[in-house]
Motif scaffolding. Structure first.
Motif, PDB file in Angstrom:
ATOM      1  N   ILE A 186       7.302   4.506 -11.181  1.00  0.00           N
ATOM      2  CA  ILE A 186       6.872   5.563 -12.101  1.00  0.00           C
ATOM      3  C   ILE A 186       6.095   4.923 -13.255  1.00  0.00           C
ATOM      4  CG2 ILE A 186       7.649   7.315 -13.750  1.00  0.00           C
ATOM      5  CD1 ILE A 186       8.048   8.191 -10.926  1.00  0.00           C
ATOM      6  N   THR A 187       4.950   5.522 -13.584  1.00  0.00           N
ATOM      7  CA  THR A 187       4.136   5.050 -14.713  1.00  0.00           C
ATOM      8  C   THR A 187       4.029   6.164 -15.745  1.00  0.00           C
ATOM      9  OG1 THR A 187       2.850   3.589 -13.285  1.00  0.00           O
ATOM     10  CG2 THR A 187       1.896   4.152 -15.420  1.00  0.00           C
ATOM     11  N   TRP A 188       4.423   5.851 -16.976  1.00  0.00           N
ATOM     12  CA  TRP A 188       4.358   6.820 -18.071  1.00  0.00           C
ATOM     13  C   TRP A 188       3.362   6.319 -19.107  1.00  0.00           C
ATOM     14  CZ3 TRP A 188       5.230   7.154 -23.340  1.00  0.00           C
ATOM     15  CH2 TRP A 188       5.387   8.452 -23.864  1.00  0.00           C
ATOM     16  N   SER A 189       2.354   7.159 -19.399  1.00  0.00           N
ATOM     17  CA  SER A 189       1.299   6.770 -20.336  1.00  0.00           C
ATOM     18  C   SER A 189       1.298   7.604 -21.603  1.00  0.00           C
ATOM     19  CB  SER A 189      -0.076   6.894 -19.653  1.00  0.00           C
ATOM     20  OG  SER A 189      -0.313   8.247 -19.295  1.00  0.00           O
ATOM     21  N   GLY A 190       2.072   8.679 -21.639  1.00  0.00           N
ATOM     22  CA  GLY A 190       2.048   9.561 -22.808  1.00  0.00           C
ATOM     23  C   GLY A 190       0.807  10.413 -22.865  1.00  0.00           C
ATOM     24  N   ILE A 191       0.112  10.556 -21.734  1.00  0.00           N
ATOM     25  CA  ILE A 191      -1.148  11.313 -21.683  1.00  0.00           C
ATOM     26  C   ILE A 191      -0.928  12.594 -20.895  1.00  0.00           C
ATOM     27  CG2 ILE A 191      -3.552  11.247 -20.903  1.00  0.00           C
ATOM     28  CD1 ILE A 191      -3.404   8.199 -21.186  1.00  0.00           C
ATOM     29  N   ASP A 192      -1.565  13.688 -21.329  1.00  0.00           N
ATOM     30  CA  ASP A 192      -1.382  14.981 -20.684  1.00  0.00           C
ATOM     31  C   ASP A 192      -2.649  15.464 -19.979  1.00  0.00           C
ATOM     32  OD1 ASP A 192      -0.114  17.339 -19.936  1.00  0.00           O
ATOM     33  OD2 ASP A 192      -0.877  18.385 -21.704  1.00  0.00           O
ATOM     34  N   LYS A 193      -3.540  14.582 -19.610  1.00  0.00           N
ATOM     35  CA  LYS A 193      -4.743  15.064 -18.912  1.00  0.00           C
ATOM     36  C   LYS A 193      -5.160  14.129 -17.783  1.00  0.00           C
ATOM     37  CE  LYS A 193      -7.975  12.968 -22.220  1.00  0.00           C
ATOM     38  NZ  LYS A 193      -9.165  13.228 -23.027  1.00  0.00           N
ATOM     39  N   LEU A 194      -4.186  13.411 -17.229  1.00  0.00           N
ATOM     40  CA  LEU A 194      -4.508  12.608 -16.050  1.00  0.00           C
ATOM     41  C   LEU A 194      -4.916  13.501 -14.887  1.00  0.00           C
ATOM     42  CD1 LEU A 194      -1.629   9.949 -16.095  1.00  0.00           C
ATOM     43  CD2 LEU A 194      -3.949   9.722 -16.994  1.00  0.00           C
ATOM     44  N   THR A 245       0.865  -1.177   0.000  1.00  0.00           N
ATOM     45  CA  THR A 245       0.000   0.000   0.000  1.00  0.00           C
ATOM     46  C   THR A 245       0.898   1.222   0.000  1.00  0.00           C
ATOM     47  OG1 THR A 245      -1.838   1.129   1.110  1.00  0.00           O
ATOM     48  CG2 THR A 245      -0.152   0.139   2.518  1.00  0.00           C
ATOM     49  N   GLY A 246       0.362   2.336  -0.526  1.00  0.00           N
ATOM     50  CA  GLY A 246       1.207   3.508  -0.603  1.00  0.00           C
ATOM     51  C   GLY A 246       0.466   4.735  -1.082  1.00  0.00           C
ATOM     52  N   VAL A 247       1.217   5.765  -1.414  1.00  0.00           N
ATOM     53  CA  VAL A 247       0.691   7.067  -1.815  1.00  0.00           C
ATOM     54  C   VAL A 247       0.857   7.235  -3.324  1.00  0.00           C
ATOM     55  CG1 VAL A 247       0.991   9.558  -1.589  1.00  0.00           C
ATOM     56  CG2 VAL A 247       1.179   8.095   0.412  1.00  0.00           C
ATOM     57  N   VAL A 248      -0.214   7.734  -3.973  1.00  0.00           N
ATOM     58  CA  VAL A 248      -0.216   7.975  -5.414  1.00  0.00           C
ATOM     59  C   VAL A 248      -0.139   9.475  -5.659  1.00  0.00           C
ATOM     60  CG1 VAL A 248      -1.466   7.648  -7.574  1.00  0.00           C
ATOM     61  CG2 VAL A 248      -1.585   5.901  -5.778  1.00  0.00           C
ATOM     62  N   ASN A 249       0.751   9.900  -6.525  1.00  0.00           N
ATOM     63  CA  ASN A 249       0.862  11.297  -6.932  1.00  0.00           C
ATOM     64  C   ASN A 249       0.931  11.367  -8.448  1.00  0.00           C
ATOM     65  OD1 ASN A 249       1.336  13.198  -4.493  1.00  0.00           O
ATOM     66  ND2 ASN A 249       2.592  11.400  -4.049  1.00  0.00           N
ATOM     67  N   ILE A 250       0.339  12.430  -8.989  1.00  0.00           N
ATOM     68  CA  ILE A 250       0.451  12.699 -10.418  1.00  0.00           C
ATOM     69  C   ILE A 250       1.340  13.920 -10.587  1.00  0.00           C
ATOM     70  CG2 ILE A 250      -0.768  13.384 -12.504  1.00  0.00           C
ATOM     71  CD1 ILE A 250      -3.180  11.847 -11.538  1.00  0.00           C
ATOM     72  N   LEU A 287       2.597   9.244 -13.395  1.00  0.00           N
ATOM     73  CA  LEU A 287       2.087   8.722 -12.125  1.00  0.00           C
ATOM     74  C   LEU A 287       3.247   8.197 -11.285  1.00  0.00           C
ATOM     75  CD1 LEU A 287      -1.093   6.710 -13.139  1.00  0.00           C
ATOM     76  CD2 LEU A 287      -1.003   8.360 -11.279  1.00  0.00           C
ATOM     77  N   ASN A 288       3.212   8.521 -10.001  1.00  0.00           N
ATOM     78  CA  ASN A 288       4.210   7.999  -9.065  1.00  0.00           C
ATOM     79  C   ASN A 288       3.507   7.266  -7.928  1.00  0.00           C
ATOM     80  OD1 ASN A 288       5.893   8.686  -6.323  1.00  0.00           O
ATOM     81  ND2 ASN A 288       7.212   8.123  -8.031  1.00  0.00           N
ATOM     82  N   TYR A 289       4.016   6.068  -7.611  1.00  0.00           N
ATOM     83  CA  TYR A 289       3.432   5.264  -6.527  1.00  0.00           C
ATOM     84  C   TYR A 289       4.556   4.857  -5.577  1.00  0.00           C
ATOM     85  CZ  TYR A 289       1.022   1.339  -4.209  1.00  0.00           C
ATOM     86  OH  TYR A 289       0.470   0.488  -3.287  1.00  0.00           O
ATOM     87  N   ALA A 290       4.571   5.445  -4.387  1.00  0.00           N
ATOM     88  CA  ALA A 290       5.537   5.095  -3.348  1.00  0.00           C
ATOM     89  C   ALA A 290       4.841   4.183  -2.347  1.00  0.00           C
ATOM     90  CB  ALA A 290       6.060   6.348  -2.660  1.00  0.00           C
ATOM     91  N   SER A 291       5.420   2.985  -2.125  1.00  0.00           N
ATOM     92  CA  SER A 291       4.691   1.967  -1.358  1.00  0.00           C
ATOM     93  C   SER A 291       5.603   1.256  -0.373  1.00  0.00           C
ATOM     94  CB  SER A 291       4.064   0.942  -2.306  1.00  0.00           C
ATOM     95  OG  SER A 291       5.070   0.227  -3.004  1.00  0.00           O
ATOM     96  N   VAL A 292       4.960   0.615   0.573  1.00  0.00           N
ATOM     97  CA  VAL A 292       5.627  -0.282   1.504  1.00  0.00           C
ATOM     98  C   VAL A 292       4.752  -1.529   1.625  1.00  0.00           C
ATOM     99  CG1 VAL A 292       4.511   0.810   3.512  1.00  0.00           C
ATOM    100  CG2 VAL A 292       6.609  -0.528   3.820  1.00  0.00           C
ATOM    101  N   GLY A 293       5.380  -2.689   1.736  1.00  0.00           N
ATOM    102  CA  GLY A 293       4.592  -3.920   1.779  1.00  0.00           C
ATOM    103  C   GLY A 293       5.395  -5.098   2.278  1.00  0.00           C
TER     104      GLY A 293
END
Length: 558
Positions: free
Chosen positions: A289-297, A83-88, A316-322
């Motif tokens: 890091i997730t790269w989609s090539g989209i400019d309106k997330l 689980t973790g924090v999602v940032n755009i 998209l960035n997802y920092a997690s611990v598990g």
């Protein structure tokens, strides 16, 4: 961004809190016998229990020394949850979790299934559920940004968004710090990963307050940035109404949709670290890091009728611990290979070989006489010639002519020196007629040889003495001298006495030859120290038929 720091800080604190457990595991590690590896970490590469049938042929070839490398062992799968924090990272500042109690507005969770392809590379199937939200206190022009350019707004607007996504990707993971040359194992694994997959996502924007009226952004223009942030935050919290959905279809990279959601291909990458809590569980901290090539997330998009506000692609960035769990039968599968050091088997074989074959030493023997060149004092002995312990041809009578050239094998000392054929010249010619040259009293001459440190007669020696007994019975007036070769030490003197006594005892007790027909001499012989010589006594030669042992306490054991 603040929340990402919080979850990373929580993960680091958890890892530090678990350091005593790591230390305890290391302190309790012990050697598992000859394989020189730590229990629970590595495995015995010679044990076929860990080898699958598809690689058993290679293992058999390795065990039979037909192939240099052991087969790769069967290893466990890894199941991870996090689980973790999602940032755009985009045009609108990412905020959250700010919409309490619905804290999941900036949180995510995930699960993964990982399998090692080798000691350095593994493959992982990864799923993430993502929530992200944000609002901006930086003013934008309503006329050039949808949905604010619909005529209902004038002047400045302040963007906001709420994002939801599902991501499924296949990743290749690389980790090499398990390959260690100076210790058996590591309790931490640093890794990097990259892969590709699909993302199903949806972004909405709130344009109305709790009463359904359009936001009055004019009241925010006159405020300070801090007051504007507080006021706008309360509006969004009270409204909780994200009424405008960012258009899908042609506005996305792929144009694929699923209901109200867009479907987009993505590339993913990141780094992580695992801390080993035991043979089954590890703590995992990761940033993806997730790269989609989209400019309106983040909801900011280009106005089809105006100019682009932003052409930078959102990330998209997802920092997690598990936690990660190793799955498999530990009696048939080793740990996932990124925890196993492949150098263990190599170093254990070097320290205490079980499989490695050492060749028999090959010592040069140029003349083939059985004595290596290093100790051979006569390196050019002809083939087939019997030699002594120093590699020199035997010289039974010690006259300087080796036996294979000596035409008079036993030449008495008084008849020496000898000629080139080993034949001596006695002072009295009549004397020499009786020395191995025929005459009235001649029962022959020869030597009886014993094994080192033994006084036991061999079967060949018994046959030789039986022939001597037959000749003595036909010449009852002849005497035979039995002469030993004693050295300077007490042990050598007693051994020589034992061997002479063994010969005379055999002749008297077994062959019924009177002991008085023998002259007992255990000193004075030359040649091989392990041999006893016998010869016909010269006319008038006398001597005792028995002598007391010189050192009976050192008697030779047969």
């Amino acid at each position: 961004m603040v929340n990402k720091k919080y979850i990373l800080l929580a993960g680091v604190c958890s890892a530090l809190a678990l350091q005593p457990a790591f230390a305890q595991e290391s302190n309790q590690a012990s050697w598992s016998g000859r394989d020189m590896t730590y229990r629970g970490q590595s495995y015995d590469a010679l044990d076929t229990t860990y080898i699958p049938s598809s690689r058993m042929e290679q293992q058999r070839q390795y065990l039979n020394h037909q192939y240099a490398f052991p087969a790769k062992p069967r290893n466990m799968w890894e199941l991870g949850i996090n689980t973790g924090v999602v940032n755009i990272f985009g045009d609108v500042t990412s905020k959250g979790p700010w919409n309490a109690p619905k804290f999941m507005n900036a949180m995510g969770f995930g699960a993964s299934l990982r399998k090692a392809l080798g000691y350095a590379v593994s493959v992982r199937l990864n799923y993430n559920f993502q929530n992200a939200s944000g609002f901006d206190t930086r003013a934008r022009l309503a006329s050039v940004e949808a949905p604010w350019n619909n005529g209902s707004y004038a002047g400045n607007i302040y963007s906001n968004y709420k994002y939801t996504g599902h991501e499924l990707s296949l990743q290749f993971v690389g980790a090499i710090n398990n390959i260690n040359f100076h210790k058996s194992k590591n309790s931490a694994s640093l890794y990097g990963f990259a892969g590709a997959g699909l993302m199903v996502w949806n972004t909405k924007i709130s344009t109305m307050d709790a009463n359904g009226a359009n936001y009055n952004f004019g009241s925010l223009d006159a405020m300070t940035n801090a007051d504007r942030k507080s006021e706008y935050k309360s509006w969004l919290k009270d409204a909780d109404n994200y009424n405008y959905q960012v258009p899908n279809g042609n506005g996305t990279n792929s144009g694929m949709t699923w209901g109200d959601n867009a479907i987009s291909p993505v590339l993913v990458g990141g780094i992580g670290v695992q801390f080993k809590l035991g043979n089954r569980v590890s703590l995992q901290i990761e940033d993806k890091i997730t790269w989609s090539g989209i400019d309106k997330l983040d909801g900011v998009q280009r106005d089809p009728g105006g100019m682009a506000l932003s052409q930078d692609k959102d990330v998209l960035n997802y920092a997690s611990v598990g936690l990660a769990f190793n799955l498999g039968n530990k009696k048939r599968s080793v740990l996932p290979l990124w925890w196993v050091n492949p150098m263990d088997h190599v170093y254990s074989e070097l320290a205490d070989p079980r499989h490695m074959r050492l060749p028999d030493p090959v010592l040069p023997d140029s003349d083939g006489d059985g004595v290596t060149d290093q100790f051979d004092k006569c390196p050019d002995t002809p083939a087939g010639v019997a030699v002594d312990a120093h590699g020199c041809p035997l010289d039974t009578d010690g006259d300087g002519v080796p036996d294979y050239k000596d035409k008079q094998l036993i030449t008495p000392t008084e008849c020496q020196p000898v000629d080139a054929d080993g034949v001596g010249k006695c002072p009295d010619p009549e004397c020499c007629k009786h020395i191995g040259m025929g005459g009235g009293c001649n029962v022959g001459a020869g030597s009886i040889c014993f094994k080192a440190n033994s006084a036991k007669l061999s079967s060949d020696a018994n046959n030789q003495l039986a022939n001597l007994a037959a000749q003595m019975k036909t010449n009852p007036t002849c005497k035979v001298v039995v002469l030993g070769n004693a050295g300077d030490s007490k042990v050598q003197q007693q051994r020589s006495w034992d061997r002479v006594n063994a010969v005379i005892n055999y002749m008297s007790e077994t062959q019924q030859i009177s002991r008085d027909m023998f002259i007992f001499q255990y000193q004075g012989g030359t040649g091989d120290a392990n041999c006893v010589m016998f010869r016909t006594a010269m006319p008038g030669e006398e001597g005792p038929s028995n002598l007391p042992p010189p050192h009976p306490q050192l008697g030779t054991k047969n």
